[in-house]
Structures are given as structure tokens and as C-alpha cells.
Scaffold this active site. Structure first.
Site, PDB file in Angstrom:
ATOM      1  N   HIS A 185       0.861  -1.178   0.000  1.00 31.33           N
ATOM      2  CA  HIS A 185       0.000   0.000   0.000  1.00 31.33           C
ATOM      3  C   HIS A 185       0.900   1.231   0.000  1.00 31.33           C
ATOM      4  O   HIS A 185       2.144   1.097  -0.027  1.00 31.33           O
ATOM      5  CB  HIS A 185      -0.945  -0.022   1.207  1.00 31.33           C
ATOM      6  CG  HIS A 185      -0.243  -0.282   2.515  1.00 31.33           C
ATOM      7  ND1 HIS A 185       0.645   0.594   3.061  1.00 31.33           N
ATOM      8  CD2 HIS A 185      -0.289  -1.348   3.359  1.00 31.33           C
ATOM      9  CE1 HIS A 185       1.107   0.118   4.199  1.00 31.33           C
ATOM     10  NE2 HIS A 185       0.577  -1.075   4.403  1.00 31.33           N
ATOM     11  N   ASP A 199       5.065   0.745  12.648  1.00 31.85           N
ATOM     12  CA  ASP A 199       5.486  -0.374  13.510  1.00 31.85           C
ATOM     13  C   ASP A 199       6.652   0.125  14.361  1.00 31.85           C
ATOM     14  O   ASP A 199       7.799  -0.252  14.153  1.00 31.85           O
ATOM     15  CB  ASP A 199       5.912  -1.560  12.648  1.00 31.85           C
ATOM     16  CG  ASP A 199       4.752  -2.068  11.799  1.00 31.85           C
ATOM     17  OD1 ASP A 199       3.705  -2.393  12.366  1.00 31.85           O
ATOM     18  OD2 ASP A 199       4.900  -2.106  10.568  1.00 31.85           O
ATOM     19  N   HIS A 209       4.093   1.274   2.153  1.00 32.53           N
ATOM     20  CA  HIS A 209       5.266   0.592   1.586  1.00 32.53           C
ATOM     21  C   HIS A 209       5.883   1.425   0.469  1.00 32.53           C
ATOM     22  O   HIS A 209       7.097   1.533   0.356  1.00 32.53           O
ATOM     23  CB  HIS A 209       4.862  -0.758   0.968  1.00 32.53           C
ATOM     24  CG  HIS A 209       4.303  -1.746   1.935  1.00 32.53           C
ATOM     25  ND1 HIS A 209       2.977  -2.131   1.924  1.00 32.53           N
ATOM     26  CD2 HIS A 209       4.888  -2.453   2.921  1.00 32.53           C
ATOM     27  CE1 HIS A 209       2.774  -3.023   2.861  1.00 32.53           C
ATOM     28  NE2 HIS A 209       3.906  -3.242   3.494  1.00 32.53           N
TER      29      HIS A 209
HETATM   30  O1  PAF Z   1       6.977  -5.067   8.777  1.00 35.16           O
HETATM   31  C1  PAF Z   1       6.909  -6.117   8.097  1.00 35.16           C
HETATM   32  O2  PAF Z   1       6.225  -6.186   7.080  1.00 35.16           O
HETATM   33  C2  PAF Z   1       7.677  -7.340   8.545  1.00 35.16           C
HETATM   34  O3  PAF Z   1       7.720  -7.440   9.929  1.00 35.16           O
HETATM   35  C3  PAF Z   1       9.099  -7.421   7.956  1.00 35.16           C
HETATM   36  C4  PAF Z   1       9.963  -6.249   8.440  1.00 35.16           C
HETATM   37  C5  PAF Z   1       9.034  -7.401   6.444  1.00 35.16           C
HETATM   38  C6  PAF Z   1       9.802  -8.712   8.404  1.00 35.16           C
HETATM   39  O4  PAF Z   1       9.117  -9.845   7.937  1.00 35.16           O
END
Ligand code: PAF
Length: 285
Positions: free
Chosen positions: A31, A147, A34
Site C-alpha cells: 500500500h 510499527d 510501503h
Molecule cells: O513489517 C513487516 O512487514 C515485517 O515485519 C518485515 C519487516 C518485512 C519482516 O518480515
């Protein structure tokens, strides 16, 4: 864009490129959040690698590993259009052998907050990122502040294990109404979607109280009451105010130069998280 599926192909590709590689690890279902990481990497590095791997080790037995959204074709098209150099889309077997014994854990940061509800989650994240960092050998790796605990854990892991890379924090991307973008938002019905705004709303509400009090117990009590009254269908997991470096709870905002409010809550059984730095004016009481 090269679509790479194996470690051997990645090694070959990596051996050919010179100059800094920016790396955006993802679990796909891409999305705008990202894409903002990808754009930042593209602006800062001649090469950008994006991994798409739904990492089984970071899901608990009761969690949504099997139903996690998988939209590979659309994801690859988006990355191609942005001008990404290579995507790494390994299978589970490519990343883990049945004999794997390795285990990476940050013993303090990984057990707080989300880690205390999602046992082993951050150990799984640390393990897969260790593997991915070794394979991709990036100069910079990009993570979203949504996150926030994950960001702090990755920063600490990189520092303690001497990974030769820079962790770049990228601000949370929000929907027009403030909901933090997340692949899990896709699970929500329209009425769940309307409730999900509660997370950002309560964080903002807490910020509005800050000029009146910096006492954390007051801020949390008022915040919880706000949630109960305005969003009765939202099930709070935790609401906390911490120092953003140590992630330890504080009693008064003046105890930290960077206080941050963290929240995790369930909406229609979907677990959502968010966070907000709190601005504490000097003259406040
Ligand atoms: O944030 C995420 O999507 C996941 O925790 C990651 C950093 C790709 C690790 O699998």
C-alpha cells in the site's frame, strides 16, 4: 526489474551491482505506506531491492499467517512501475530449512508491548531480517514508523550485531481520515473501517490534553475513557506512553525528551496498531 526467487540468483545479482543498495523488506500486499519506503530508497540509492516474503516465523499459531493477504502480481507491477531494481520473492523453503536452529532475540525490547501479547513475534522478525540483511547486503534499510517497536528493535539489532547498514525511519502514511495504512485494514468491513479510526483519534485526543497535564496516569485514564465512550466496539489491548528510545513507560512526560504514545487494539477481531510522538511544551505543568 529483476524478479529473483532464490538465494543463488540474488547472490549473482548482488555481485554485479556497485554503489549503495537500498532495501525495503515487506510481506507484500503493498500500500502507499510501503511505496513511500520504496520512493525514499529510490531517491537515496542507485539500487533498490524490495523483498516480499510472508514470514511464517513471526506469526503465532493462532494468528493470520494463512489468511494474510497475498497480492504478488499487483505488488510486482507496482514495484516495476516505480523503477525498483530487483524484487526478492523467496519461498519458505528458500529461507528456512527444516534443520534451522538459529534464533535471534533482543531480550528486553522484544518482550515489551506487542511482544508481550505476540510471543516470539519479534524474534521471528529479527531472524528473517538477519537472513535478508546477509543476502541483500544493503547500505540502507527502510522501515515505517507505524510499527514503531519493530523500528526500535531493528535499530538495536543492527547496532548490537554490527550490521554495516543504516536503518532509515520513514513517517507513517495515513488515509485521509487519519487511519494508519496497514495491509490488515483490508480485513475490515465498512463499519469496522469506521471504528478503526479510533486508534489515531485517541492518540490525537491525548495530545490535546498535554498542555493541561503531563501526568501519564491522567492522560491514559482520559484516553481509555474517550475510547470506551466514543468507540465501544474497539477492544483495547494496550495504550501506553513511553520514552521512544528505551520503550519503557514513563510517569510524567517531562521524564523523556521524546515521549511517544503507543496503542494496540482489536476491531472486528483484527489487530491494529498505531503510535504518535507527544509534543510536550516546556511551560506545561
Ligand atoms: O513489517 C513487516 O512487514 C515485517 O515485519 C518485515 C519487516 C518485512 C519482516 O518480515
Amino acid at each position: 526489474m529483476e524478479v529473483i526467487e532464490t538465494r543463488a540468483q540474488l547472490k549473482q545479482w548482488r555481485g554485479k551491482v556497485h554503489g549503495s543498495v537500498g532495501f525495503v523488506p515487506t510481506m507484500g500486499a503493498l500500500h502507499e505506506g510501503h511505496l513511500s519506503l520504496v520512493r525514499r530508497s529510490l531517491a537515496e540509492n542507485p539500487w533498490t531491492v524490495v523483498s516480499i516474503f510472508v514470514n511464517p516465523r513471526q506469526f503465532g499459531p493462532q494468528e493470520d499467517y494463512h489468511r494474510y493477504p497475498r497480492t504478488l502480481e499487483t505488488d510486482l507491477r507496482l514495484l516495476q512501475n516505480l523503477g525498483v531494481s530487483a524484487s526478492f520473492v523467496p519461498s519458505v523453503e528458500e529461507m528456512y530449512s527444516s534443520e534451522d536452529e538459529a534464533y535471534i532475540s533482543l531480550t528486553r525490547l522484544s518482550r515489551l508491548w506487542c511482544g508481550s501479547y505476540r510471543l516470539g513475534h519479534f524474534d521471528g522478525v529479527a531472524l528473517v531480517l538477519t537472513k535478508l540483511f546477509h543476502l541483500v547486503m544493503p547500505a540502507r534499510a527502510y522501515f515505517g514508523e507505524k510499527d514503531f517497536q519493530q523500528v526500535r528493535i531493528v535499530e538495536k539489532m543492527v547496532e548490537e550485531l554490527f550490521f554495516p547498514l543504516e536503518v532509515v525511519r520513514v513517517p507513517t502514511v495515513r488515509e485521509p481520515d487519519g487511519l494508519a495504512m496497514s495491509s490488515r485494514n483490508m480485513y475490515l468491513s465498512p463499519s469496522g473501517r469506521a471504528q478503526a479510526i479510533a486508534l489515531y483519534k485517541v492518540l490525537q485526543y491525548i495530545q490535546t490534553l498535554v498542555p493541561k497535564t503531563g501526568l501519564v496516569s491522567d492522560l491514559l485514564r482520559e484516553g481509555e475513557a474517550y475510547l470506551r465512550e466514543r468507540f465501544p466496539e474497539v477492544r483495547l489491548e494496550y495504550l501506553a506512553i513511553v520514552d521512544e528510545y528505551s520503550l519503557q513507560p514513563i510517569e510524567h512526560l517531562r521524564q523523556s525528551s521524546h515521549p511517544r504514545a503507543l496503542i494496540a487494539a482489536y476491531v472486528e477481531g483484527v489487530r491494529l496498531i498505531d503510535n504518535l510522538p507527544l509534543i510536550y511544551p516546556e511551560e506545561s505543568e
